[in-house]
Design an enzyme around this catalytic site. Structure first.
Site, PDB file in Angstrom:
ATOM      1  N   SER A  22      38.601  39.119  42.833  1.00  0.00           N
ATOM      2  CA  SER A  22      39.513  38.034  42.497  1.00  0.00           C
ATOM      3  C   SER A  22      40.294  37.594  43.726  1.00  0.00           C
ATOM      4  O   SER A  22      40.940  38.404  44.388  1.00  0.00           O
ATOM      5  CB  SER A  22      40.463  38.519  41.398  1.00  0.00           C
ATOM      6  OG  SER A  22      41.802  38.370  41.761  1.00  0.00           O
ATOM      7  N   HIS A  47      35.841  35.228  42.295  1.00  0.00           N
ATOM      8  CA  HIS A  47      36.667  34.765  41.163  1.00  0.00           C
ATOM      9  C   HIS A  47      37.888  34.087  41.740  1.00  0.00           C
ATOM     10  O   HIS A  47      38.709  34.727  42.407  1.00  0.00           O
ATOM     11  CB  HIS A  47      37.060  35.985  40.315  1.00  0.00           C
ATOM     12  CG  HIS A  47      37.967  35.710  39.174  1.00  0.00           C
ATOM     13  ND1 HIS A  47      37.526  35.272  37.952  1.00  0.00           N
ATOM     14  CD2 HIS A  47      39.318  35.819  39.075  1.00  0.00           C
ATOM     15  CE1 HIS A  47      38.578  35.134  37.130  1.00  0.00           C
ATOM     16  NE2 HIS A  47      39.661  35.467  37.791  1.00  0.00           N
ATOM     17  N   ASP A  49      41.328  32.458  41.519  1.00  0.00           N
ATOM     18  CA  ASP A  49      42.482  32.426  40.615  1.00  0.00           C
ATOM     19  C   ASP A  49      43.330  31.190  40.869  1.00  0.00           C
ATOM     20  O   ASP A  49      44.213  31.180  41.718  1.00  0.00           O
ATOM     21  CB  ASP A  49      43.311  33.709  40.778  1.00  0.00           C
ATOM     22  CG  ASP A  49      42.729  34.864  39.981  1.00  0.00           C
ATOM     23  OD1 ASP A  49      42.724  36.000  40.487  1.00  0.00           O
ATOM     24  OD2 ASP A  49      42.265  34.618  38.851  1.00  0.00           O
ATOM     25  N   MET A  51      46.114  28.647  39.909  1.00  0.00           N
ATOM     26  CA  MET A  51      47.349  28.676  39.138  1.00  0.00           C
ATOM     27  C   MET A  51      48.190  27.434  39.459  1.00  0.00           C
ATOM     28  O   MET A  51      48.309  27.057  40.630  1.00  0.00           O
ATOM     29  CB  MET A  51      48.153  29.935  39.479  1.00  0.00           C
ATOM     30  CG  MET A  51      47.392  31.220  39.215  1.00  0.00           C
ATOM     31  SD  MET A  51      48.388  32.666  39.639  1.00  0.00           S
ATOM     32  CE  MET A  51      47.151  33.962  39.432  1.00  0.00           C
ATOM     33  N   HIS A  80      38.869  30.459  37.734  1.00  0.00           N
ATOM     34  CA  HIS A  80      39.698  30.832  36.586  1.00  0.00           C
ATOM     35  C   HIS A  80      40.850  29.857  36.528  1.00  0.00           C
ATOM     36  O   HIS A  80      41.815  29.979  37.290  1.00  0.00           O
ATOM     37  CB  HIS A  80      40.191  32.276  36.782  1.00  0.00           C
ATOM     38  CG  HIS A  80      41.012  32.785  35.646  1.00  0.00           C
ATOM     39  ND1 HIS A  80      41.650  34.000  35.684  1.00  0.00           N
ATOM     40  CD2 HIS A  80      41.308  32.258  34.431  1.00  0.00           C
ATOM     41  CE1 HIS A  80      42.303  34.199  34.557  1.00  0.00           C
ATOM     42  NE2 HIS A  80      42.109  33.147  33.782  1.00  0.00           N
ATOM     43  N   MET A  82      43.924  28.755  35.441  1.00  0.00           N
ATOM     44  CA  MET A  82      45.172  29.083  34.772  1.00  0.00           C
ATOM     45  C   MET A  82      46.109  27.881  34.960  1.00  0.00           C
ATOM     46  O   MET A  82      47.115  27.932  35.693  1.00  0.00           O
ATOM     47  CB  MET A  82      45.768  30.369  35.374  1.00  0.00           C
ATOM     48  CG  MET A  82      44.938  31.597  35.030  1.00  0.00           C
ATOM     49  SD  MET A  82      45.368  33.047  36.014  1.00  0.00           S
ATOM     50  CE  MET A  82      44.366  32.718  37.472  1.00  0.00           C
ATOM     51  N   MET A 151      41.480  38.644  28.879  1.00  0.00           N
ATOM     52  CA  MET A 151      42.545  39.019  29.804  1.00  0.00           C
ATOM     53  C   MET A 151      43.148  40.351  29.379  1.00  0.00           C
ATOM     54  O   MET A 151      43.468  40.557  28.207  1.00  0.00           O
ATOM     55  CB  MET A 151      43.631  37.949  29.848  1.00  0.00           C
ATOM     56  CG  MET A 151      43.203  36.632  30.487  1.00  0.00           C
ATOM     57  SD  MET A 151      42.636  36.816  32.186  1.00  0.00           S
ATOM     58  CE  MET A 151      44.154  37.293  33.009  1.00  0.00           C
ATOM     59  N   GLY A 156      48.871  35.415  36.069  1.00  0.00           N
ATOM     60  CA  GLY A 156      49.886  34.934  37.013  1.00  0.00           C
ATOM     61  C   GLY A 156      50.000  35.799  38.255  1.00  0.00           C
ATOM     62  O   GLY A 156      50.300  35.310  39.337  1.00  0.00           O
ATOM     63  N   GLY A 158      48.501  39.571  40.438  1.00  0.00           N
ATOM     64  CA  GLY A 158      47.665  40.759  40.562  1.00  0.00           C
ATOM     65  C   GLY A 158      48.529  42.007  40.544  1.00  0.00           C
ATOM     66  O   GLY A 158      49.762  41.927  40.489  1.00  0.00           O
ATOM     67  N   GLY A 159      47.880  43.165  40.548  1.00  0.00           N
ATOM     68  CA  GLY A 159      48.607  44.423  40.652  1.00  0.00           C
ATOM     69  C   GLY A 159      49.284  44.896  39.389  1.00  0.00           C
ATOM     70  O   GLY A 159      50.091  45.834  39.412  1.00  0.00           O
ATOM     71  N   ASP A 185      39.652  40.895  32.850  1.00  0.00           N
ATOM     72  CA  ASP A 185      40.389  40.512  34.045  1.00  0.00           C
ATOM     73  C   ASP A 185      41.822  41.039  33.985  1.00  0.00           C
ATOM     74  O   ASP A 185      42.587  40.638  33.114  1.00  0.00           O
ATOM     75  CB  ASP A 185      40.415  38.976  34.130  1.00  0.00           C
ATOM     76  CG  ASP A 185      41.035  38.460  35.401  1.00  0.00           C
ATOM     77  OD1 ASP A 185      41.135  37.231  35.553  1.00  0.00           O
ATOM     78  OD2 ASP A 185      41.427  39.296  36.252  1.00  0.00           O
ATOM     79  N   GLY A 186      42.108  41.976  34.921  1.00  0.00           N
ATOM     80  CA  GLY A 186      43.501  42.421  35.038  1.00  0.00           C
ATOM     81  C   GLY A 186      43.641  43.925  34.940  1.00  0.00           C
ATOM     82  O   GLY A 186      43.364  44.506  33.898  1.00  0.00           O
ATOM     83  N   GLY A 187      44.058  44.529  36.042  1.00  0.00           N
ATOM     84  CA  GLY A 187      44.336  45.967  36.032  1.00  0.00           C
ATOM     85  C   GLY A 187      43.116  46.853  35.996  1.00  0.00           C
ATOM     86  O   GLY A 187      43.177  48.013  35.577  1.00  0.00           O
ATOM     87  N   GLY A 207      41.005  42.668  41.508  1.00  0.00           N
ATOM     88  CA  GLY A 207      41.782  42.170  42.641  1.00  0.00           C
ATOM     89  C   GLY A 207      42.273  43.305  43.517  1.00  0.00           C
ATOM     90  O   GLY A 207      41.637  43.696  44.497  1.00  0.00           O
TER      91      GLY A 207
HETATM   92  C1  DX5 Z   1      45.784  37.350  37.148  1.00  0.00           C
HETATM   93  C2  DX5 Z   1      44.380  37.007  37.660  1.00  0.00           C
HETATM   94  C3  DX5 Z   1      43.557  38.233  37.902  1.00  0.00           C
HETATM   95  C4  DX5 Z   1      44.195  39.192  38.914  1.00  0.00           C
HETATM   96  C5  DX5 Z   1      43.423  40.480  38.993  1.00  0.00           C
HETATM   97  O1  DX5 Z   1      46.391  36.178  36.672  1.00  0.00           O
HETATM   98  O2  DX5 Z   1      43.701  36.211  36.714  1.00  0.00           O
HETATM   99  O3  DX5 Z   1      42.253  37.823  38.339  1.00  0.00           O
HETATM  100  O4  DX5 Z   1      44.226  38.566  40.176  1.00  0.00           O
HETATM  101  O5  DX5 Z   1      44.114  41.306  39.914  1.00  0.00           O
HETATM  102  P1  DX5 Z   1      44.256  42.882  39.596  1.00  0.00           P
HETATM  103  O6  DX5 Z   1      42.843  43.434  39.587  1.00  0.00           O
HETATM  104  O7  DX5 Z   1      45.070  43.414  40.743  1.00  0.00           O
HETATM  105  O8  DX5 Z   1      44.914  43.013  38.246  1.00  0.00           O
HETATM  106 ZN    ZN Z   2      41.619  35.762  37.161  1.00  0.00          ZN
END
Ligand code: DX5
Ligand code: ZN
Length: 237
Positions: A22, A47, A49, A51, A80, A82, A151, A156, A158-159, A185-187, A207
């Site tokens: 990501s 991917h 992101d 926003m 993606h 958002m 999700m 919004g 990462g991390g 996607d996420g964590g 990410g």
């Molecule tokens: C969050 C993004 C994710 C995020 C993933 O809004 O859509 O793609 O960057 O990052 P990690 O893997 O660190 O959760």
């Molecule tokens: Zn994403």
């Protein structure tokens, strides 16, 4: 065959679980190098992101930037979106060279027309739902998409930590559509990838476990993919 068709064929042929790095925590000062490093590390896809500061409380990049990255990379670009109004902007992302557009059901509650328009342009269409959104919000549209994105964090940033509310959604989707591409996607880390794949996920968006990892991208990608492949006996949440 067009460049998009070639990228799409490579993406579709990538063995599951497919890891999608990501582009949020990457080195934005050296994107051509980053994209080349990801490709050399075995990634088939990036991917993106996107926003807009309205749908999510963060602001990243849009079509002009993506167009520059497109000229520097032959990775499959999964955008993606958002953003609050993907209906207004989707063509700009297609023109910039995106290969798949992932839209949010929360932004487009009646997505059939937009999903059809994206596919009519020869681009893959994916539908995403946030952790608080019930799976029923997207089940009427499963025949209109190439992929679903579940999700496991609020979008919004990462991390964040993986929200296990995603796991029953993955399992239910897998039972409903045995052949559906299910992205999460996420964590996602090597520590949880096995369970997520065992639940039925085929695509893992990652990410910080890649861009924040101490070793190189190949080690991170290989570790998460190996953990996903080991997906033995999901532990029920
Ligand atoms: C969050 C993004 C994710 C995020 C993933 O809004 O859509 O793609 O960057 O990052 P990690 O893997 O660190 O959760
Ligand atoms: Zn994403």
């Amino acid at each position: 065959m067009t460049p998009h068709q070639a990228r799409h064929r490579a993406y579709a042929a990538a063995p599951a679980p497919v890891i999608l790095p990501s582009l949020l925590g990457c080195d934005f000062a050296h994107m051509a190098d980053e994209l080349a490093a990801l490709a050399q590390s075995g990634a088939h896809v990036a991917h993106l992101d996107v926003m807009d500061g309205h749908f999510v409380p963060n602001l990243t990049y849009g079509p002009p930037v993506i167009k520059g990255w497109r000229s520097a990379s032959n990775l499959f670009f999964d955008a993606h979106l958002m953003i609050a109004d993907p209906t207004r902007y989707y063509q700009n992302f297609i023109d910039a060279g995106c290969d798949q557009l992932t839209i949010h059901i929360e932004a487009v509650p009646n997505p059939a027309e937009l999903l059809h328009a994206i596919r009519a342009a020869g681009i893959a269409a994916a539908l995403s739902l946030n952790p608080p959104t019930p799976l029923e919000a997207i089940t009427p549209y499963l025949d209109l998409v190439d992929q679903v994105l579940v999700m496991s964090v609020m979008p919004g940033f990462g991390g964040q930590s993986f929200d296990p509310v995603a796991r029953p959604k993955i399992r239910t989707l897998r039972a409903l559509k045995p052949d559906l591409a299910i992205a999460v996607d996420g964590g996602i880390k090597a520590a949880n990838a096995g369970d997520i794949v065992a639940d039925g996920a085929t695509h893992l968006i990652v990410g910080s476990a890649i861009f924040g990892a101490p070793g190189g991208y190949r080690d991170a990608l290989d570790a998460i993919r190996a953990a996903g492949l080991s997906g033995s006996g999901a532990t029920r949440e």
